[in-house]
Design a protein around this motif. Structure first.
Motif, PDB file in Angstrom:
ATOM      1  N   SER A  59       1.308  -1.500  -0.143  1.00 53.15           N
ATOM      2  CA  SER A  59       0.133   0.076  -0.247  1.00 53.15           C
ATOM      3  C   SER A  59       0.789   1.417   0.088  1.00 53.15           C
ATOM      4  CB  SER A  59      -0.671   0.055   1.000  1.00 53.15           C
ATOM      5  OG  SER A  59      -0.509  -0.051   2.387  1.00 53.15           O
ATOM      6  N   ARG A  60       1.657   1.074   0.198  1.00 54.03           N
ATOM      7  CA  ARG A  60       2.742   2.285   0.354  1.00 54.03           C
ATOM      8  C   ARG A  60       4.084   2.206  -0.778  1.00 54.03           C
ATOM      9  NH1 ARG A  60       2.922   6.205   4.628  1.00 54.03           N
ATOM     10  NH2 ARG A  60       0.131   6.539   4.693  1.00 54.03           N
ATOM     11  N   PHE A 104       7.647  -0.522  -6.736  1.00 54.71           N
ATOM     12  CA  PHE A 104       8.453  -1.370  -5.631  1.00 54.71           C
ATOM     13  C   PHE A 104       9.456   0.375  -5.523  1.00 54.71           C
ATOM     14  CE2 PHE A 104      11.999  -3.475  -3.696  1.00 54.71           C
ATOM     15  CZ  PHE A 104      12.004  -3.820  -2.300  1.00 54.71           C
ATOM     16  N   ASP A 105       9.139   1.270  -4.288  1.00 54.26           N
ATOM     17  CA  ASP A 105      10.019   2.638  -4.481  1.00 54.26           C
ATOM     18  C   ASP A 105      11.218   2.651  -3.796  1.00 54.26           C
ATOM     19  OD1 ASP A 105       7.631   2.822  -6.469  1.00 54.26           O
ATOM     20  OD2 ASP A 105       6.853   4.458  -5.432  1.00 54.26           O
ATOM     21  N   ALA A 106      11.733   2.888  -4.099  1.00 59.86           N
ATOM     22  CA  ALA A 106      13.264   3.287  -3.093  1.00 59.86           C
ATOM     23  C   ALA A 106      13.361   4.902  -3.502  1.00 59.86           C
ATOM     24  CB  ALA A 106      14.316   2.294  -2.515  1.00 59.86           C
ATOM     25  N   VAL A 118      22.145   5.713   2.085  1.00 60.70           N
ATOM     26  CA  VAL A 118      20.880   5.234   2.923  1.00 60.70           C
ATOM     27  C   VAL A 118      19.725   4.705   1.962  1.00 60.70           C
ATOM     28  CG1 VAL A 118      19.529   5.509   4.436  1.00 60.70           C
ATOM     29  CG2 VAL A 118      21.349   6.035   5.239  1.00 60.70           C
ATOM     30  N   ASP A 119      18.866   3.689   2.307  1.00 55.08           N
ATOM     31  CA  ASP A 119      17.386   3.612   1.089  1.00 55.08           C
ATOM     32  C   ASP A 119      16.237   3.544   1.982  1.00 55.08           C
ATOM     33  OD1 ASP A 119      16.330   2.923  -1.063  1.00 55.08           O
ATOM     34  OD2 ASP A 119      16.637   0.255  -0.445  1.00 55.08           O
ATOM     35  N   TYR A 120      15.539   4.813   1.075  1.00 52.76           N
ATOM     36  CA  TYR A 120      14.705   4.878   2.162  1.00 52.76           C
ATOM     37  C   TYR A 120      13.596   4.307   1.141  1.00 52.76           C
ATOM     38  CZ  TYR A 120      17.146   9.558   4.558  1.00 52.76           C
ATOM     39  OH  TYR A 120      17.691   9.236   5.346  1.00 52.76           O
ATOM     40  N   LEU A 121      12.574   3.845   1.856  1.00 55.33           N
ATOM     41  CA  LEU A 121      11.139   2.931   1.061  1.00 55.33           C
ATOM     42  C   LEU A 121      10.374   3.434   1.570  1.00 55.33           C
ATOM     43  CD1 LEU A 121      12.890  -0.791   2.582  1.00 55.33           C
ATOM     44  CD2 LEU A 121      13.240   0.828   0.382  1.00 55.33           C
ATOM     45  N   GLY A 122       9.594   3.037   0.206  1.00 51.46           N
ATOM     46  CA  GLY A 122       7.858   3.695   0.162  1.00 51.46           C
ATOM     47  C   GLY A 122       7.412   4.865  -0.665  1.00 51.46           C
ATOM     48  N   THR A 123       6.066   5.442  -0.297  1.00 48.42           N
ATOM     49  CA  THR A 123       6.231   6.343  -0.917  1.00 48.42           C
ATOM     50  C   THR A 123       6.604   7.628   0.116  1.00 48.42           C
ATOM     51  OG1 THR A 123       3.826   5.727  -0.311  1.00 48.42           O
ATOM     52  CG2 THR A 123       4.163   5.589  -2.207  1.00 48.42           C
ATOM     53  N   HIS A 124       6.237   7.454   1.074  1.00 48.39           N
ATOM     54  CA  HIS A 124       6.138   8.533   2.649  1.00 48.39           C
ATOM     55  C   HIS A 124       7.916   7.807   3.134  1.00 48.39           C
ATOM     56  CE1 HIS A 124       2.186   8.713   1.859  1.00 48.39           C
ATOM     57  NE2 HIS A 124       2.456   9.414   2.431  1.00 48.39           N
ATOM     58  N   GLN A 125       8.504   7.079   2.693  1.00 49.03           N
ATOM     59  CA  GLN A 125      10.000   6.967   3.035  1.00 49.03           C
ATOM     60  C   GLN A 125      10.147   6.621   4.396  1.00 49.03           C
ATOM     61  OE1 GLN A 125      12.889  10.583   2.752  1.00 49.03           O
ATOM     62  NE2 GLN A 125      13.009   9.958   0.320  1.00 49.03           N
ATOM     63  N   PRO A 219       9.100  10.778  -3.391  1.00 47.61           N
ATOM     64  CA  PRO A 219       8.727  10.281  -2.476  1.00 47.61           C
ATOM     65  C   PRO A 219       7.123  11.292  -2.097  1.00 47.61           C
ATOM     66  CG  PRO A 219      10.471  10.435  -2.032  1.00 47.61           C
ATOM     67  CD  PRO A 219      10.980  11.202  -3.380  1.00 47.61           C
ATOM     68  N   VAL A 220       6.310  11.310  -1.828  1.00 50.39           N
ATOM     69  CA  VAL A 220       5.535  11.984  -1.347  1.00 50.39           C
ATOM     70  C   VAL A 220       5.802  12.835  -0.057  1.00 50.39           C
ATOM     71  CG1 VAL A 220       3.469  12.378  -0.242  1.00 50.39           C
ATOM     72  CG2 VAL A 220       3.591  11.074  -1.816  1.00 50.39           C
ATOM     73  N   ARG A 221       6.736  12.003   1.026  1.00 49.01           N
ATOM     74  CA  ARG A 221       7.048  12.865   2.791  1.00 49.01           C
ATOM     75  C   ARG A 221       8.734  12.351   2.289  1.00 49.01           C
ATOM     76  NH1 ARG A 221       8.785   9.917   6.395  1.00 49.01           N
ATOM     77  NH2 ARG A 221       8.561  11.026   8.415  1.00 49.01           N
TER      78      ARG A 221
END
Length: 226
Positions: A59-60, A104-106, A118-125, A219-221
């Motif tokens: 979902s993210r 699958f976002d990063a 550093v890997d920030y995962l997802g739409t909102h990190q 990302p959104v955030r």
């Protein structure tokens, strides 16, 4: 300035296959982005009880809740400067499942404080993961995940190994087929395999400024804490 991947690998960067070296030289200094298109021969997930967790992560855009074969695949690696002035590279992977695309976002930065990517995962990190890079056989790039941290507002906690996932990524270049090959697996130390995929793609190297960061790629955030 060198790319974040060059900083992550140091002198070992020169041991990569020339095509892998070219792909991971993208950044603000090179002014290039890389867009790969191909097919994942197999996208898989673990036993049935992990599916609710995959669906939640999906979902993210953090996990892949579906499995399949011969799945069309796109990966977009675009460099940009984030809201905190850090060089950032997108790793947005789109899987063309029947009836619906899944992502699958990063986004990746180099942290001098942590001494690694550093890997920030997802739409909102919400998830930040340390990445360790190494050179494998044939000049392949190996990426292993380390400590996971969850960030949301004032919350800043380490994710226990019991519920975390250990990721291993191997990206190589096939000279005979003239394509990149990738294999990804994510496992939990107690529950075993969670999900993964393997396949191949070709890549186009484009002018980063001209290509730009399209809508929906960032990302959104954005999270300031490494």
């Amino acid at each position: 300035m060198t790319s974040i991947f060059q900083r992550g690998l140091g002198a070992d960067f020169d041991r990569l296959h020339p095509q892998i070296r070219r792909r991971f030289s993208i950044g603000l200094d090179s002014a290039q982005a890389c867009v790969g298109r191909g097919t994942m021969d197999r996208v898989w997930h673990g036993r049935s009880f992990v599916r609710p967790f995959l669906a939640l992560g999906g979902s993210r855009n953090i996990l892949l809740p579906r499995a399949g074969r011969d799945v069309p695949f796109t990966i977009e690696n675009v460099p940009y400067e984030d809201s905190y002035g850090r060089e950032t590279v997108t790793f947005v992977r789109t899987f063309g499942f029947p009836g619906r695309d899944l992502r699958f976002d990063a986004t990746m930065v180099y942290s001098a404080e942590r001494g690694c990517l550093v890997d920030y995962l997802g739409t909102h990190q919400h998830l930040a993961t340390d990445l360790r890079l190494a050179v494998g056989a044939g000049g392949a790039l190996l990426i292993r995940s380390g400590q996971h941290r969850f960030r949301e507002g004032p919350v800043d906690v380490r994710v226990p190994d019991l519920i975390g996932g250990d990721a291993l990524v191997r990206e190589s270049y096939d000279d005979a087929a003239r394509c990149f090959r990738i294999e990804v697996s994510v496992t939990n130390r107690r529950f075993g395999p969670l999900f993964g995929y393997r396949g191949s793609f070709t890549a186009d190297f484009v002018d980063a400024a001209e290509h730009g960061v399209r809508d929906g790629l960032r990302p959104v955030r954005e999270e300031a804490r490494p």
